[in-house]
Design a protein around this motif. Sequence first.
Motif, PDB file in Angstrom:
ATOM      1  N   GLN A 160     -32.196  -3.385  -7.582  1.00  0.00           N
ATOM      2  CA  GLN A 160     -30.813  -3.533  -7.143  1.00  0.00           C
ATOM      3  C   GLN A 160     -30.724  -3.651  -5.627  1.00  0.00           C
ATOM      4  O   GLN A 160     -31.574  -3.182  -4.904  1.00  0.00           O
ATOM      5  CB  GLN A 160     -29.926  -2.386  -7.626  1.00  0.00           C
ATOM      6  CG  GLN A 160     -30.208  -1.060  -6.972  1.00  0.00           C
ATOM      7  CD  GLN A 160     -31.301  -0.313  -7.666  1.00  0.00           C
ATOM      8  OE1 GLN A 160     -31.752  -0.742  -8.688  1.00  0.00           O
ATOM      9  NE2 GLN A 160     -31.739   0.778  -7.099  1.00  0.00           N
ATOM     10  N   LYS A 175     -23.785   1.597 -13.559  1.00  0.00           N
ATOM     11  CA  LYS A 175     -23.924   1.038 -12.206  1.00  0.00           C
ATOM     12  C   LYS A 175     -22.963   1.772 -11.286  1.00  0.00           C
ATOM     13  O   LYS A 175     -21.750   1.774 -11.517  1.00  0.00           O
ATOM     14  CB  LYS A 175     -23.594  -0.448 -12.254  1.00  0.00           C
ATOM     15  CG  LYS A 175     -23.539  -1.133 -10.904  1.00  0.00           C
ATOM     16  CD  LYS A 175     -23.506  -2.635 -11.122  1.00  0.00           C
ATOM     17  CE  LYS A 175     -23.178  -3.408  -9.887  1.00  0.00           C
ATOM     18  NZ  LYS A 175     -23.255  -4.854 -10.113  1.00  0.00           N
ATOM     19  N   GLU A 225     -23.626  -2.417 -21.693  1.00  0.00           N
ATOM     20  CA  GLU A 225     -24.816  -2.488 -22.540  1.00  0.00           C
ATOM     21  C   GLU A 225     -26.005  -2.905 -21.691  1.00  0.00           C
ATOM     22  O   GLU A 225     -25.881  -3.785 -20.827  1.00  0.00           O
ATOM     23  CB  GLU A 225     -24.617  -3.525 -23.649  1.00  0.00           C
ATOM     24  CG  GLU A 225     -23.625  -3.097 -24.700  1.00  0.00           C
ATOM     25  CD  GLU A 225     -23.167  -4.271 -25.570  1.00  0.00           C
ATOM     26  OE1 GLU A 225     -22.288  -4.043 -26.408  1.00  0.00           O
ATOM     27  OE2 GLU A 225     -23.657  -5.394 -25.380  1.00  0.00           O
ATOM     28  N   PHE A 226     -27.126  -2.304 -21.942  1.00  0.00           N
ATOM     29  CA  PHE A 226     -28.359  -2.704 -21.255  1.00  0.00           C
ATOM     30  C   PHE A 226     -29.016  -3.808 -22.072  1.00  0.00           C
ATOM     31  O   PHE A 226     -29.084  -3.714 -23.302  1.00  0.00           O
ATOM     32  CB  PHE A 226     -29.291  -1.496 -21.125  1.00  0.00           C
ATOM     33  CG  PHE A 226     -30.636  -1.845 -20.561  1.00  0.00           C
ATOM     34  CD1 PHE A 226     -30.750  -2.292 -19.251  1.00  0.00           C
ATOM     35  CD2 PHE A 226     -31.781  -1.746 -21.340  1.00  0.00           C
ATOM     36  CE1 PHE A 226     -31.990  -2.625 -18.720  1.00  0.00           C
ATOM     37  CE2 PHE A 226     -33.027  -2.073 -20.815  1.00  0.00           C
ATOM     38  CZ  PHE A 226     -33.128  -2.511 -19.503  1.00  0.00           C
ATOM     39  N   VAL A 227     -29.463  -4.855 -21.407  1.00  0.00           N
ATOM     40  CA  VAL A 227     -30.170  -5.941 -22.097  1.00  0.00           C
ATOM     41  C   VAL A 227     -31.664  -5.644 -22.006  1.00  0.00           C
ATOM     42  O   VAL A 227     -32.258  -5.746 -20.925  1.00  0.00           O
ATOM     43  CB  VAL A 227     -29.881  -7.311 -21.437  1.00  0.00           C
ATOM     44  CG1 VAL A 227     -30.631  -8.424 -22.163  1.00  0.00           C
ATOM     45  CG2 VAL A 227     -28.381  -7.584 -21.393  1.00  0.00           C
ATOM     46  N   SER A 230     -35.593  -8.174 -20.707  1.00  0.00           N
ATOM     47  CA  SER A 230     -35.098  -9.399 -20.073  1.00  0.00           C
ATOM     48  C   SER A 230     -35.886  -9.689 -18.804  1.00  0.00           C
ATOM     49  O   SER A 230     -36.531  -8.796 -18.239  1.00  0.00           O
ATOM     50  CB  SER A 230     -33.617  -9.245 -19.734  1.00  0.00           C
ATOM     51  OG  SER A 230     -33.452  -8.264 -18.739  1.00  0.00           O
ATOM     52  N   GLY A 340     -30.834 -14.706  -9.732  1.00  0.00           N
ATOM     53  CA  GLY A 340     -31.137 -13.286  -9.951  1.00  0.00           C
ATOM     54  C   GLY A 340     -30.080 -12.616 -10.808  1.00  0.00           C
ATOM     55  O   GLY A 340     -30.276 -11.486 -11.273  1.00  0.00           O
ATOM     56  N   GLN A 341     -28.951 -13.279 -10.999  1.00  0.00           N
ATOM     57  CA  GLN A 341     -27.880 -12.668 -11.774  1.00  0.00           C
ATOM     58  C   GLN A 341     -27.736 -13.294 -13.157  1.00  0.00           C
ATOM     59  O   GLN A 341     -26.686 -13.199 -13.797  1.00  0.00           O
ATOM     60  CB  GLN A 341     -26.594 -12.733 -10.964  1.00  0.00           C
ATOM     61  CG  GLN A 341     -26.789 -11.823  -9.765  1.00  0.00           C
ATOM     62  CD  GLN A 341     -25.694 -11.868  -8.779  1.00  0.00           C
ATOM     63  OE1 GLN A 341     -24.982 -12.860  -8.692  1.00  0.00           O
ATOM     64  NE2 GLN A 341     -25.538 -10.806  -8.024  1.00  0.00           N
ATOM     65  N   LEU A 343     -29.888 -13.184 -16.705  1.00  0.00           N
ATOM     66  CA  LEU A 343     -30.991 -12.514 -17.393  1.00  0.00           C
ATOM     67  C   LEU A 343     -31.329 -13.277 -18.659  1.00  0.00           C
ATOM     68  O   LEU A 343     -30.427 -13.614 -19.444  1.00  0.00           O
ATOM     69  CB  LEU A 343     -30.594 -11.080 -17.779  1.00  0.00           C
ATOM     70  CG  LEU A 343     -30.173 -10.149 -16.646  1.00  0.00           C
ATOM     71  CD1 LEU A 343     -29.802  -8.784 -17.197  1.00  0.00           C
ATOM     72  CD2 LEU A 343     -31.290 -10.028 -15.618  1.00  0.00           C
ATOM     73  N   VAL A 352     -24.796 -11.455 -15.134  1.00  0.00           N
ATOM     74  CA  VAL A 352     -24.445 -10.091 -14.704  1.00  0.00           C
ATOM     75  C   VAL A 352     -23.895 -10.108 -13.275  1.00  0.00           C
ATOM     76  O   VAL A 352     -23.903 -11.134 -12.604  1.00  0.00           O
ATOM     77  CB  VAL A 352     -25.663  -9.126 -14.790  1.00  0.00           C
ATOM     78  CG1 VAL A 352     -26.177  -9.021 -16.214  1.00  0.00           C
ATOM     79  CG2 VAL A 352     -26.790  -9.539 -13.840  1.00  0.00           C
TER      80      VAL A 352
HETATM   81  N1  LIG Z   1     -26.780  -5.077 -18.378  1.00  0.00           N
HETATM   82  C1  LIG Z   1     -27.999  -5.226 -17.852  1.00  0.00           C
HETATM   83  N2  LIG Z   1     -29.105  -5.180 -18.629  1.00  0.00           N
HETATM   84  C2  LIG Z   1     -30.344  -5.318 -18.101  1.00  0.00           C
HETATM   85  N3  LIG Z   1     -30.582  -5.470 -16.789  1.00  0.00           N
HETATM   86  C3  LIG Z   1     -29.518  -5.523 -15.966  1.00  0.00           C
HETATM   87  C4  LIG Z   1     -28.173  -5.409 -16.448  1.00  0.00           C
HETATM   88  N4  LIG Z   1     -27.326  -5.498 -15.401  1.00  0.00           N
HETATM   89  C5  LIG Z   1     -28.106  -5.664 -14.301  1.00  0.00           C
HETATM   90  N5  LIG Z   1     -29.425  -5.678 -14.650  1.00  0.00           N
HETATM   91  C6  LIG Z   1     -30.578  -5.802 -13.723  1.00  0.00           C
HETATM   92  O1  LIG Z   1     -30.276  -5.086 -12.545  1.00  0.00           O
HETATM   93  C7  LIG Z   1     -30.308  -5.952 -11.414  1.00  0.00           C
HETATM   94  C8  LIG Z   1     -29.259  -5.501 -10.422  1.00  0.00           C
HETATM   95  O2  LIG Z   1     -27.986  -5.582 -11.037  1.00  0.00           O
HETATM   96  P1  LIG Z   1     -26.749  -6.106 -10.233  1.00  0.00           P
HETATM   97  O3  LIG Z   1     -25.559  -5.935 -11.108  1.00  0.00           O
HETATM   98  O4  LIG Z   1     -27.029  -7.485  -9.700  1.00  0.00           O
HETATM   99  O5  LIG Z   1     -26.732  -5.031  -9.042  1.00  0.00           O
HETATM  100  P2  LIG Z   1     -26.224  -5.120  -7.542  1.00  0.00           P
HETATM  101  O6  LIG Z   1     -24.725  -5.113  -7.596  1.00  0.00           O
HETATM  102  O7  LIG Z   1     -26.786  -3.883  -6.930  1.00  0.00           O
HETATM  103  O8  LIG Z   1     -26.778  -6.401  -6.904  1.00  0.00           O
HETATM  104  C9  LIG Z   1     -30.094  -7.353 -11.999  1.00  0.00           C
HETATM  105  O9  LIG Z   1     -30.643  -8.375 -11.205  1.00  0.00           O
HETATM  106  C10 LIG Z   1     -30.813  -7.234 -13.316  1.00  0.00           C
HETATM  107  O10 LIG Z   1     -32.206  -7.429 -13.107  1.00  0.00           O
END
Ligand SMILES: Nc1ncnc2c1ncn2[C@@H]1O[C@H](COP(=O)(O)OP(=O)(O)O)[C@@H](O)[C@H]1O
Length: 476
Positions: A160, A175, A225-227, A230, A340-341, A343, A352
Amino acid sequence: MTGTAPANRGRIAPDPTGNAELAEALARWLPRRRWFADKDRLLTGVRILHAPAVSGPHAERTGVLAVVRAEFEDTAGPSDYLVPLAIGPVRRTLPGAADSLVARLRTTEFTDALAEPGFAAALVRRTALGGCADGLAFVPEGPGFAPPGPGAPERVLTVQQSNTSVVVGDRHLIKFFRRPAPGVNPELDALRLLRAGASPDVPGLEGAVHGPLGAATATYAVVQEFVPDSEDGWTLALRSARAEREGRADGFAASLAQLGSAVARVHAVLAAQGEVGALDRGVLSRLAREMAGRLDGAIALAPELAGRREAIAAVYAALGQATPRPGGLIQRVHGDLHLGQALRAGQRWYVVDFEGEPAAPFARRTAAHPPERDVAGMLRSIDYAAEHGAAAGWPGGAWAGRAERAFLAGYRAAAGLGPEESLLTAYQIDKAVYELCYELRHRPSWAPIARSGLKRLLGDAGAPPGNTLRSLCANR
Ligand SMILES: Nc1ncnc2c1ncn2[C@@H]1O[C@H](COP(=O)(O)OP(=O)(O)O)[C@@H](O)[C@H]1O
Ligand SMILES: O=P(O)(O)O[C@H]1O[C@H](CO)[C@@H](O[C@H]2O[C@H](CO)[C@@H](O)[C@H](O)[C@H]2O)[C@H](O)[C@H]1O
């Protein structure tokens, strides 16, 4: 620090009634956090604004969701940060990394609560159950969800950037928004719209935690939900570009077409569930003016842009004069979309991080834009990956061309029509200008990537490895 007597151990009184020592320790600890966004400013002090308590992971340790105000020597104003803290008696060894220790003040120890086993899981559990306590509101969203059981494993994600996320029980991700601001966080707002529209392309929203911020309320965290299993699009893109150099074909371009379709579907849900407006001449000229304003702000941060001002201003002026496509819309968009956003899990993509540009005020992050803004973000990201690969000697140009065309084709197939060229060009340039400032501030060694992308977008000759928009649009 006054809160060390056994009777009030675990509670922090707001400044200025005490806590001076803790505030001083926080002023030393905060600037070393990767999510601390004010690294280039001189910190003069920290005040603890709020510290609502949550039940501790175990009896002798209390958790607080502290909100602290960082003050600086300059006149740009203070910044508020969310700092979950665990408070309890000094221990011989810490549960997490040594840098989770914020302070040891006499017999009391203050640590990063996210490194404490059980803390994040307890918050997810309370969110599932719902309710209010000590100024905090735990709110399940939609149909709610089953709370994680006791002992659910937790891990803090290390990738993150702006915030901190913890995976709980391999099913939930909580988060913590490090920069709370009054109102509903833009990510929660967008996830609510996407849940209401039953979007299959984002991890489902499960709940949120809200707390005080001055006289207002702020979103402290979201649970979704966690993916599992990924990989993010950036990792996949770099792997694919490397495979190309090694003469190995891979299916990345085909999967980018699926991502393009997923992004188009996300846009369709956001338009159906959120507010929309007509993309008329007035909107185009407003967007052009806003981009020109951002360029001026960027030149102040990156004076090297001054030499390109005229060329960039000409693109924005052309946008301001363009004829909008009939039926075009402005709507809620992602706002900071990059590889990066996205997955990839199995054969599916999930989008995401709907928080938008982390440094922008909420109102700007939720403002309506044409969807081209996100499409441009993804094209910039593909160009970034190609440029990154080019630095390692990979043949980025051909790879980037295929990747960008595949993404656009997938987007067009699901949206029914392709992005509008003058918007796509202007948004890519706007994004490259933002990126140059972002890189100069956070990762100066990456600035050449943004710089050469901008050069290419402005049509400068001899700028491999990416593609000019003209060549991309010729294939539309
Ligand atoms: N729901 C999710 N399931 C699995 N991995 C996630 C999920 N949400 C975020 N991630 C992972 O966490 C990373 C950081 O999340 P993100 O929302 O982009 O955080 P930030 O706001 O700190 O940039 C993402 O790039 C991804 O790899
Ligand atoms: O992920 P965040 O919301 O914190 O976004 C910020 O950081 C991103 C970098 O992690 C930055 O993205 C830029 O670098 C990416 C490669 O690391 C690239 O794919 C993107 O295209 C490029 O913009 C993003 O701009 C910034 O807001």
